[in-house]
Design an enzyme around this catalytic site. Structure first.
Site, PDB file in Angstrom:
ATOM      1  N   GLU A 116      60.923  88.773  40.279  1.00 22.40           N
ATOM      2  CA  GLU A 116      60.183  89.037  39.033  1.00 22.40           C
ATOM      3  C   GLU A 116      59.032  88.054  38.827  1.00 22.40           C
ATOM      4  O   GLU A 116      58.477  87.973  37.722  1.00 22.40           O
ATOM      5  CB  GLU A 116      61.118  89.006  37.811  1.00 22.40           C
ATOM      6  N   HIS A 139      64.102  85.392  31.788  1.00 23.32           N
ATOM      7  CA  HIS A 139      64.538  86.793  31.810  1.00 23.32           C
ATOM      8  C   HIS A 139      66.043  86.846  32.015  1.00 23.32           C
ATOM      9  O   HIS A 139      66.590  86.074  32.810  1.00 23.32           O
ATOM     10  CB  HIS A 139      63.821  87.536  32.954  1.00 23.32           C
ATOM     11  N   HIS A 141      69.881  89.591  31.136  1.00 23.25           N
ATOM     12  CA  HIS A 141      70.435  90.915  30.835  1.00 23.25           C
ATOM     13  C   HIS A 141      71.487  90.789  29.723  1.00 23.25           C
ATOM     14  O   HIS A 141      72.676  91.015  29.975  1.00 23.25           O
ATOM     15  CB  HIS A 141      71.072  91.512  32.091  1.00 23.25           C
ATOM     16  N   GLU A 169      67.822  85.877   9.625  1.00 21.06           N
ATOM     17  CA  GLU A 169      67.061  84.908  10.412  1.00 21.06           C
ATOM     18  C   GLU A 169      66.024  85.541  11.340  1.00 21.06           C
ATOM     19  O   GLU A 169      65.064  84.880  11.754  1.00 21.06           O
ATOM     20  CB  GLU A 169      68.029  84.102  11.296  1.00 21.06           C
ATOM     21  N   HIS A 210      67.541  97.525  30.964  1.00 26.28           N
ATOM     22  CA  HIS A 210      67.473  96.447  31.956  1.00 26.28           C
ATOM     23  C   HIS A 210      67.764  95.080  31.319  1.00 26.28           C
ATOM     24  O   HIS A 210      68.786  94.469  31.586  1.00 26.28           O
ATOM     25  CB  HIS A 210      66.102  96.450  32.656  1.00 26.28           C
TER      26      HIS A 210
HETATM   27  P1  13P Z   1      65.983  88.140  41.259  1.00 26.23           P
HETATM   28  O1  13P Z   1      67.326  87.846  41.900  1.00 26.23           O
HETATM   29  O2  13P Z   1      64.937  88.507  42.275  1.00 26.23           O
HETATM   30  O3  13P Z   1      65.560  87.032  40.339  1.00 26.23           O
HETATM   31  O4  13P Z   1      66.171  89.452  40.370  1.00 26.23           O
HETATM   32  C1  13P Z   1      67.101  89.484  39.332  1.00 26.23           C
HETATM   33  C2  13P Z   1      66.705  90.365  38.208  1.00 26.23           C
HETATM   34  O5  13P Z   1      67.168  90.187  37.101  1.00 26.23           O
HETATM   35  C3  13P Z   1      65.729  91.446  38.458  1.00 26.23           C
HETATM   36  O6  13P Z   1      65.203  91.921  37.257  1.00 26.23           O
HETATM   37 ZN    ZN Z   2      66.578  91.685  35.567  1.00 29.98          ZN
END
Ligand code: 13P
Ligand code: ZN
Length: 270
Positions: A116, A139, A141, A169, A210
């Site tokens: 990413e 980033h 999930h 908040e 995602h």
């Molecule tokens: P990477 O292992 O390449 O960082 O990818 C993980 C991910 O969350 C892809 O969106």
């Molecule tokens: Zn991801």
């Protein structure tokens, strides 16, 4: 030269990633981080003239030439970072041509930076234009945030309103709202460009089905933004199985905005 494993930026990053794994936001290799390091800071721990490898970026990052980043490795598990930072993390410098990364430390098994990286670097470029103190793109999930992206209308206005309305908040922490992108193939320069485009207006960008990106001047700020969205998404997902009777009203959102003197996104309030 001081020991890099004791560097505050590294110690704090390892703690953060370990915590995120425990929160359940980074299954397997899910999630990635890039953290702008100051040259002086890096020079205390590394010989910056010694490039271990040059890795192609496959996109143009010339706006960031000469900048140093601590980044997570592609395919690496957040749960393992604390036991082997030198394999799971790397320190790169963007080469003068803007098309390559110079590896100064880490990725000890021959690995590379996160897939990413286009989204990260393009987002750094946009956030730095707005905030010269900006340093972090994160980033992950987070479970309830992704769950909510599956059942809720995926527009910035409606998604932000639902988040703002379950938890007082939220409008204080991100008065500009949340950027939203529909599901797309990840890891591409295209999603990178669209994510960075959202970062012109927001510090957060949700990717439908995602995960989410958070940015900030510090690890705490980027994490705190995501943590606050995730808490509200959890409340929303738990509460919305019943009729929602006592949501924060638009008038009340305005009252909070006034009380906290927020420069909030007025397009998102009726
Ligand atoms: P990477 O292992 O390449 O960082 O990818 C993980 C991910 O969350 C892809 O969106
Ligand atoms: Zn991801």
């Amino acid at each position: 030269m001081k020991k890099i494993l004791k560097a505050p930026f590294l110690v704090q990053t390892v703690r953060l990633l370990t915590n995120m794994y425990r929160l359940g936001w980074d299954e397997r290799n899910g999630g990635n981080l890039s953290y702008i390091l100051k040259e002086d800071e890096v020079k205390t721990y590394l010989n910056t003239k010694k490039v271990l490898r040059t890795i192609p970026l496959n996109f143009d990052a010339s706006n960031l030439a000469g900048k140093y980043f601590l980044v997570t490795g592609t395919g690496k598990y957040f749960k393992n970072v604390q036991y082997d930072p030198e394999t799971n993390l790397g320190i790169i410098r963007i080469a003068q041509d803007g098309n390559n990364a110079e590896l100064l430390w880490g990725f000890a098994d021959g690995g590379s930076f996160t897939s990413e990286l286009p989204s990260h670097l393009m987002s750094h470029i946009e956030r730095l234009k707005i905030d010269p103190k900006h340093r972090v793109v994160l980033h992950c999930h987070p479970t309830y945030t992704v769950a909510m992206s599956l059942v809720h209308e995926l527009t910035e206005r409606e998604f932000t309103r639902s988040i703002w309305k379950v938890c007082t908040e939220c409008i204080v922490v991100f008065p500009e709202g949340i950027g939203v992108l529909p599901w797309m193939v990840c890891g591409t320069p295209e999603i990178g460009r669209l994510t960075a485009d959202k970062m012109k207006q927001y510090r957060l960008c949700l990717w439908g089905a995602h995960g989410i990106f958070g940015t900030g001047q510090s690890l705490d700020e980027a994490f705190g933004l995501i943590e606050t969205v995730e808490k509200a998404a959890q409340l929303y997902m738990i509460a919305s199985s019943q009729p929602l009777k006592n949501l924060i009203t638009d008038e009340q959102l305005k009252d909070v905005a006034e009380a906290f003197k927020l420069n909030y996104n007025k397009d998102f309030i009726n």
